[in-house]
Scaffold this motif. Structure first.
Motif, mmCIF file in Angstrom:
data_model
loop_
_atom_site.group_PDB
_atom_site.id
_atom_site.type_symbol
_atom_site.label_atom_id
_atom_site.label_comp_id
_atom_site.label_asym_id
_atom_site.label_seq_id
_atom_site.Cartn_x
_atom_site.Cartn_y
_atom_site.Cartn_z
ATOM 1 N N ARG A 124 40.784 47.492 51.184
ATOM 2 C CA ARG A 124 39.476 47.553 51.092
ATOM 3 C C ARG A 124 38.671 46.615 49.789
ATOM 4 N NH1 ARG A 124 34.634 48.535 53.088
ATOM 5 N NH2 ARG A 124 32.914 49.721 51.814
ATOM 6 N N VAL A 125 39.192 47.017 48.795
ATOM 7 C CA VAL A 125 38.668 46.159 47.323
ATOM 8 C C VAL A 125 38.856 44.925 47.697
ATOM 9 C CG1 VAL A 125 39.173 46.187 45.000
ATOM 10 C CG2 VAL A 125 39.114 48.354 46.136
ATOM 11 N N ASP A 126 40.202 44.447 47.778
ATOM 12 C CA ASP A 126 40.477 42.889 48.190
ATOM 13 C C ASP A 126 39.567 42.339 48.843
ATOM 14 O OD1 ASP A 126 42.714 43.283 46.223
ATOM 15 O OD2 ASP A 126 44.176 43.228 47.828
ATOM 16 N N ALA A 127 39.306 42.986 50.073
ATOM 17 C CA ALA A 127 38.357 42.144 51.069
ATOM 18 C C ALA A 127 36.921 41.970 50.567
ATOM 19 C CB ALA A 127 38.155 43.251 52.305
ATOM 20 N N LEU A 128 36.792 42.962 49.548
ATOM 21 C CA LEU A 128 35.168 42.592 48.790
ATOM 22 C C LEU A 128 35.121 41.859 47.833
ATOM 23 C CD1 LEU A 128 34.151 46.494 48.981
ATOM 24 C CD2 LEU A 128 33.156 44.641 50.504
ATOM 25 N N ARG A 129 36.557 41.550 47.203
ATOM 26 C CA ARG A 129 36.485 40.538 46.084
ATOM 27 C C ARG A 129 35.534 39.481 46.085
ATOM 28 N NH1 ARG A 129 40.644 40.266 42.113
ATOM 29 N NH2 ARG A 129 41.959 42.436 41.971
ATOM 30 N N PRO A 130 35.545 38.553 47.237
ATOM 31 C CA PRO A 130 34.703 37.249 47.177
ATOM 32 C C PRO A 130 33.218 37.952 46.816
ATOM 33 C CG PRO A 130 36.336 37.240 48.875
ATOM 34 C CD PRO A 130 36.279 38.616 48.280
ATOM 35 N N ARG A 131 32.838 39.004 47.592
ATOM 36 C CA ARG A 131 31.310 39.341 46.957
ATOM 37 C C ARG A 131 31.133 39.814 45.841
ATOM 38 N NH1 ARG A 131 26.110 38.747 46.835
ATOM 39 N NH2 ARG A 131 25.001 40.715 47.155
ATOM 40 N N PHE A 132 32.158 40.322 45.209
ATOM 41 C CA PHE A 132 32.086 40.935 43.557
ATOM 42 C C PHE A 132 32.170 39.668 42.909
ATOM 43 C CE2 PHE A 132 35.012 44.898 44.878
ATOM 44 C CZ PHE A 132 33.738 45.471 45.529
ATOM 45 N N GLN A 133 32.883 38.680 43.135
ATOM 46 C CA GLN A 133 32.908 37.133 42.363
ATOM 47 C C GLN A 133 31.287 36.703 42.417
ATOM 48 O OE1 GLN A 133 35.459 35.855 40.698
ATOM 49 N NE2 GLN A 133 33.605 34.915 39.809
ATOM 50 N N ILE A 376 37.704 40.514 37.337
ATOM 51 C CA ILE A 376 36.728 39.431 37.904
ATOM 52 C C ILE A 376 35.931 39.394 36.743
ATOM 53 C CG2 ILE A 376 34.464 39.094 39.390
ATOM 54 C CD1 ILE A 376 36.225 40.450 41.641
ATOM 55 N N ALA A 377 35.395 40.367 36.127
ATOM 56 C CA ALA A 377 34.333 40.177 35.118
ATOM 57 C C ALA A 377 34.990 39.463 33.772
ATOM 58 C CB ALA A 377 33.966 41.811 34.518
ATOM 59 N N LEU A 378 36.176 39.852 33.332
ATOM 60 C CA LEU A 378 36.852 38.916 32.295
ATOM 61 C C LEU A 378 37.003 37.433 32.615
ATOM 62 C CD1 LEU A 378 39.134 41.773 30.910
ATOM 63 C CD2 LEU A 378 37.059 41.052 30.015
ATOM 64 N N GLY A 379 37.518 37.518 33.898
ATOM 65 C CA GLY A 379 37.878 35.958 34.364
ATOM 66 C C GLY A 379 36.677 35.238 34.316
ATOM 67 N N THR A 380 35.487 35.604 34.668
ATOM 68 C CA THR A 380 34.400 34.838 34.941
ATOM 69 C C THR A 380 33.922 34.864 33.616
ATOM 70 O OG1 THR A 380 33.992 35.860 36.933
ATOM 71 C CG2 THR A 380 32.055 34.987 36.087
ATOM 72 N N VAL A 381 33.722 35.602 32.932
ATOM 73 C CA VAL A 381 33.197 35.438 31.464
ATOM 74 C C VAL A 381 33.765 34.570 30.566
ATOM 75 C CG1 VAL A 381 32.590 36.669 29.326
ATOM 76 C CG2 VAL A 381 31.776 37.805 31.215
ATOM 77 N N LEU A 382 35.058 34.574 30.554
ATOM 78 C CA LEU A 382 36.035 33.636 29.740
ATOM 79 C C LEU A 382 36.117 32.149 30.252
ATOM 80 C CD1 LEU A 382 39.126 35.906 29.003
ATOM 81 C CD2 LEU A 382 37.039 35.764 27.714
ATOM 82 N N SER A 383 36.128 32.278 31.616
ATOM 83 C CA SER A 383 35.787 30.713 31.905
ATOM 84 C C SER A 383 34.871 30.131 31.943
ATOM 85 C CB SER A 383 36.422 30.581 33.569
ATOM 86 O OG SER A 383 35.556 31.344 34.274
#
Length: 419
Positions: A124-133, A376-383
């Motif tokens: 379920r978490v994987d299915a929501l990843r696009p929305r979290f991004q 997602i948080a770390l990947g987004t902030v760093l990139s």
């Protein structure tokens, strides 16, 4: 802060408790934990509220305690000495909001836990990843184009709650009205503390908010966790106290620890700029890096209370019935007997059997969600924030003075640009 000379196990009960408080300790508790591990697996400690407790350190001792069915979580087991200082939440709120998973033992814990596990499965978490991004990107989009910024106020304080709301079915209008300060009701404020009126106001505000959430989901049911909990209450499978307490736990434990873990992870990376660059340039490393950052400096520094039902031996020391027993997850995760070079940040460490989410029947049910949030948080902030660096001196970081958790109240950073 110093420790006494090492004592035989039999003499530990008579030793002066080690104080676990103050800014130096919260800034860096690891030297103290190292000394405690060297001295033995269990120690008397003193918390800011005046509670005397027993702290378990070391990986094997912690793993054993987390799986020891003699140690119960229900507050009813606490003795008068513990209750005098630790039962800070007044009645009737204590009985109405503290009947959640963290304070229950089987079979009640087993019955209650099954309602929440399906909402946090990896699938379920994987299915929501696009929305979290999308949520993470929107928060970064709102940052200044070229810094500076406070990554707590502008990002870490919001992202976990937005993710939680999506996951459990909290409507956007209600989510927008949640006051982060309500989460501070889990921090001890004694009856004579000058901050007690503010504490009680937060408590009443949160309780009223929970009542609104229940009323809304009852009137507008949907296929989500909050609706299922309300239906379980209406069908007699949960008591009102269990329902309100589980929502209380979701709203508080589902947000603040992840907020704090984002800050501890970023601070660790900012202190190791070579590792920050490595992770930014190799996003495939994120899953293993998150596990290492959880081990290296966990936001869940200490577990909540556990109690023995009768006087009994615990790691070579007789612990009185009803005394609180706390497990130091941070001390366990830096144990050199389990982790090679434990004070080093090794982003691709493997294996990495850290205890940041606990172990046993009380293993965090939201672990898969927290892992996704951190990646997602770390990947987004760093990139998206090249040149990320602290905007204040390291020693000027303000660490949260929470009893059980670690994190920074603010995280001022600079960066070259926002991309």
């Amino acid at each position: 802060m110093t420790l006494q000379e090492p004592l035989p196990l039999s003499d530990r009960a008579a030793a002066e408790p080690v104080p676990l408080m103050g800014c130096p300790y919260k800034r860096d508790p690891y030297p103290l934990y190292e000394k405690m591990r060297e001295d033995g697996p269990i120690h008397r400690v003193l918390f800011p509220s005046g509670v005397h407790a027993w702290l378990v350190t070391g990986y094997e001792a912690a793993h054993s305690a987390l799986n020891d069915d003699r140690l119960g979580k229900n507050h009813d087991r606490g003795n008068a000495r513990w209750r005098e200082r630790a039962s800070i939440m007044p009645e009737p709120q204590h009985s109405q909001l503290q009947v959640h998973l963290l304070h229950q033992d089987p079979p009640r814990h087993t019955r209650m836990r099954r309602y929440v596990t399906d909402a946090f499965t990896p699938r379920r978490v994987d299915a929501l990843r696009p929305r979290f991004q999308e949520l993470a990107d929107a928060l970064v989009d709102a940052l200044p184009p070229a810094g500076p910024a406070d990554l707590v106020a502008a990002f870490a304080a919001h992202f976990p709650f937005q993710v939680l709301a999506e996951t459990i079915g909290l409507p956007a209008a209600l989510a927008a009205r949640f006051d982060r300060d309500w989460g501070k009701v889990v921090q001890p404020v004694g009856p004579t503390d000058p901050g007690r009126p503010v504490y009680e106001a937060r408590l009443h505000g949160l309780q009223s908010y929970i009542a609104e959430v229940v009323a809304h989901k009852r009137a507008h049911p949907d296929d989500d966790l909050l609706s299922r909990l309300v239906v379980a209450r209406d069908e007699g499978e949960l008591t009102r106290e269990e329902l309100d307490s589980m929502i209380f736990q979701l709203l508080v434990a589902g947000q603040e620890p992840v907020t704090n873990q984002i800050t501890t992870a970023l601070v660790a990376l900012l202190r190791h700029p070579d590792q920050l660059v490595r992770l930014r340039d190799d996003p495939a490393l994120l899953p293993r890096a998150v596990e290492e950052l959880l081990r290296y400096d966990s936001a869940f520094e200490l577990t909540t209370w556990r109690f023995l039902a009768s006087d009994d031996e615990l790691h070579g020391t007789v612990v009185p019935a009803g005394d609180s027993v706390i497990v130091s997850l941070c001390a366990a995760n830096r144990d050199p007997r389990r982790f090679e070079d434990p004070d080093a940040l090794v982003l691709d460490r493997s294996p990495n059997p850290h205890l940041a989410f606990g172990h046993g029947i009380h293993f965090c049910p939201g672990a898969a969600l927290a892992r996704a949030e951190l990646q997602i948080a770390l990947g987004t902030v760093l990139s998206r924030l090249p040149g990320l660096r602290l905007a204040v001196a390291d020693e000027d970081l303000e660490w949260v003075q929470a009893v059980l958790g670690r994190g920074t109240a603010r995280l001022p950073v600079a960066y070259d640009r926002r991309v």
